[in-house]
Design an enzyme around this catalytic site. Structure first.
Site, short mmCIF file in Angstrom:
data_model
loop_
_atom_site.label_atom_id
_atom_site.label_comp_id
_atom_site.label_asym_id
_atom_site.label_seq_id
_atom_site.Cartn_x
_atom_site.Cartn_y
_atom_site.Cartn_z
N SER A 103 0.84 -1.21 0.00
CA SER A 103 0.00 0.00 0.00
C SER A 103 0.87 1.26 0.00
CB SER A 103 -0.98 0.00 1.17
OG SER A 103 -0.31 0.16 2.40
N ASN A 104 2.02 1.19 0.65
CA ASN A 104 2.94 2.34 0.57
C ASN A 104 3.50 2.49 -0.84
OD1 ASN A 104 3.45 3.80 3.27
ND2 ASN A 104 3.38 1.64 3.84
N HIS A 108 8.78 3.21 9.35
CA HIS A 108 8.63 2.33 10.51
C HIS A 108 7.43 2.79 11.34
CE1 HIS A 108 9.71 -0.45 13.62
NE2 HIS A 108 9.55 0.52 14.51
N THR A 158 20.42 2.99 8.39
CA THR A 158 21.83 2.75 8.71
C THR A 158 21.96 1.30 9.17
OG1 THR A 158 21.60 3.39 11.02
CG2 THR A 158 22.13 5.15 9.45
N1 NHR Z 1 18.15 -3.10 7.97
C1 NHR Z 1 18.99 -2.26 8.54
N2 NHR Z 1 20.30 -2.55 8.47
N3 NHR Z 1 18.61 -1.12 9.15
C2 NHR Z 1 17.31 -0.81 9.23
O1 NHR Z 1 16.95 0.30 9.84
C3 NHR Z 1 16.34 -1.68 8.64
C4 NHR Z 1 16.81 -2.83 8.01
C5 NHR Z 1 15.92 -3.74 7.43
C6 NHR Z 1 14.57 -3.51 7.51
C7 NHR Z 1 12.62 -2.24 8.32
C8 NHR Z 1 12.28 -2.61 9.77
C9 NHR Z 1 11.03 -1.92 10.27
O2 NHR Z 1 10.67 -0.85 9.80
C10 NHR Z 1 14.08 -2.39 8.15
C11 NHR Z 1 14.96 -1.46 8.71
C12 NHR Z 1 12.18 -6.37 9.60
C13 NHR Z 1 12.58 -6.73 10.89
C14 NHR Z 1 12.73 -8.18 11.26
O3 NHR Z 1 12.90 -8.51 12.44
C15 NHR Z 1 12.86 -5.73 11.79
C16 NHR Z 1 12.76 -4.41 11.42
C17 NHR Z 1 12.36 -4.05 10.13
C18 NHR Z 1 12.07 -5.04 9.23
N4 NHR Z 1 12.72 -9.10 10.27
C19 NHR Z 1 12.89 -10.56 10.45
C20 NHR Z 1 14.31 -10.97 10.00
O4 NHR Z 1 14.76 -12.00 10.53
C21 NHR Z 1 11.92 -11.34 9.61
C22 NHR Z 1 10.49 -11.03 9.93
C23 NHR Z 1 9.51 -11.53 8.88
O5 NHR Z 1 9.95 -12.05 7.82
O6 NHR Z 1 8.31 -11.37 9.07
O7 NHR Z 1 14.89 -10.36 9.10
O8 NHR Z 1 10.41 -2.40 11.25
C1 GAR Z 2 3.45 -0.70 6.90
O1 GAR Z 2 2.52 -0.42 7.91
C2 GAR Z 2 4.85 -0.44 7.39
O2 GAR Z 2 4.94 0.60 8.31
C3 GAR Z 2 5.16 -1.73 8.07
O3 GAR Z 2 4.57 -2.73 7.27
C4 GAR Z 2 3.45 -2.19 6.59
C5 GAR Z 2 3.62 -2.46 5.12
O4 GAR Z 2 2.44 -2.17 4.46
N1 GAR Z 2 6.57 -1.91 8.08
C6 GAR Z 2 7.15 -2.63 8.98
O5 GAR Z 2 6.57 -3.13 9.91
C7 GAR Z 2 8.62 -2.79 8.73
N2 GAR Z 2 9.11 -3.74 9.64
P1 GAR Z 2 2.39 -2.12 2.88
O6 GAR Z 2 3.05 -3.37 2.35
O7 GAR Z 2 0.91 -2.11 2.58
O8 GAR Z 2 3.08 -0.86 2.45
#
Ligand code: NHR
Ligand code: GAR
Length: 222
Positions: free
Chosen positions: A19-20, A115, A147
């Site tokens: 959706s984003n 986020h 980062t």
């Molecule tokens: N990577 C880095 N290095 N830095 C950031 O700030 C990042 C990133 C990768 C993704 C998005 C983030 C969020 O907005 C993001 C920011 C996934 C997880 C996670 O735990 C955490 C944070 C975010 C995205 N992922 C699991 C993993 O093992 C898998 C979870 C799943 O597949 O459902 O990678 O929240």
């Molecule tokens: C969004 O709400 C975004 O903030 C969140 O996942 C949704 C994606 O929606 N992101 C995270 O939680 C990253 N870890 P979308 O696929 O409809 O854009």
């Protein structure tokens, strides 16, 4: 426009509904964002976001992380895939894989994430439920430069909203998403216009440091 006056190129990474991505597609089409989406890459096959890309005529690729032997190998392949499209900016839009420091450093200053929390609060997953469990009265969403530190890069734009009595995680997610679809196009617009950048670990707008929250958007009660 970039220095050589070529259109600014975006590569959008997704894992799900997109959706984003749709909000960003719409904002490039309307002219709000002076950039083109060069490609969409998903780490999950079959997701709705890939369909949205195809509908919009945008090249869509799948790189299934389960087919790689570890994060380093996946990230190397993902970097190669992205760099085929020579992006000026990489946009994480509901992308759910943690990225290695090598990957984060490769795109330093040219990668944004959205986020769903008022960073620095609630880095990581399940943010809506954690806000409810803590009894917070405020929640929101943050666009930040990516980062190596997970959800730890400098915020660029943040929208805040009130938690209401009776809210559950789904209700919060829905109100937060409405704000996501406003602030992500705005942050990308500013980046594409050359107004927003990361410098020495800080977000700058028009050359001035932004507050630690990023540019703050107070929302209506919607
Ligand atoms: N990577 C880095 N290095 N830095 C950031 O700030 C990042 C990133 C990768 C993704 C998005 C983030 C969020 O907005 C993001 C920011 C996934 C997880 C996670 O735990 C955490 C944070 C975010 C995205 N992922 C699991 C993993 O093992 C898998 C979870 C799943 O597949 O459902 O990678 O929240
Ligand atoms: C969004 O709400 C975004 O903030 C969140 O996942 C949704 C994606 O929606 N992101 C995270 O939680 C990253 N870890 P979308 O696929 O409809 O854009």
């Amino acid at each position: 426009m970039s220095d050589d006056s070529q259109p600014v190129r975006l590569v959008v990474l997704i894992s799900g509904s997109g959706s984003n991505l749709q909000a960003i597609i719409d904002a490039t089409r309307s002219g709000q964002i002076p950039a083109q989406i060069a490609a969409v890459v998903s780490n999950r096959p079959g997701v709705k976001g890939l369909e949205r890309a195809k509908q919009a005529g945008i090249p869509a690729r799948v790189l299934d992380h389960t087919e790689f032997d570890g994060r380093e190998a996946f990230d190397r392949a993902l970097m190669a895939q992205i760099d085929e499209f020579s992006p000026d900016l990489v946009v994480l839009a509901g992308f759910m894989r943690i990225l290695t420091p090598t990957f984060a450093n490769h795109y330093a200053g040219r990668m944004l994430n959205i986020h769903p929390s008022l960073l620095p609060k609630y880095q990581g997953l399940n943010t809506h439920q954690r806000v409810l469990d803590a009894g917070d009265r405020e929640h929101g969403v943050t666009v930040h430069f990516v980062t190596a530190e997970l959800d730890g890069g400098p915020p660029a734009v943040q929208a805040r909203l009130a938690v209401r009595p009776g809210d559950d995680a789904a209700a919060l997610a829905s109100r937060v998403q409405r704000q996501e679809h406003r602030i992500y196009p705005l942050a990308i617009q500013w980046f594409a216009q050359g107004r927003l950048r990361m410098h020495n670990g800080q977000s700058l707008l028009d050359g001035e440091p932004l507050p630690a929250s990023g540019y703050l958007i107070e929302t209506e009660a919607d």
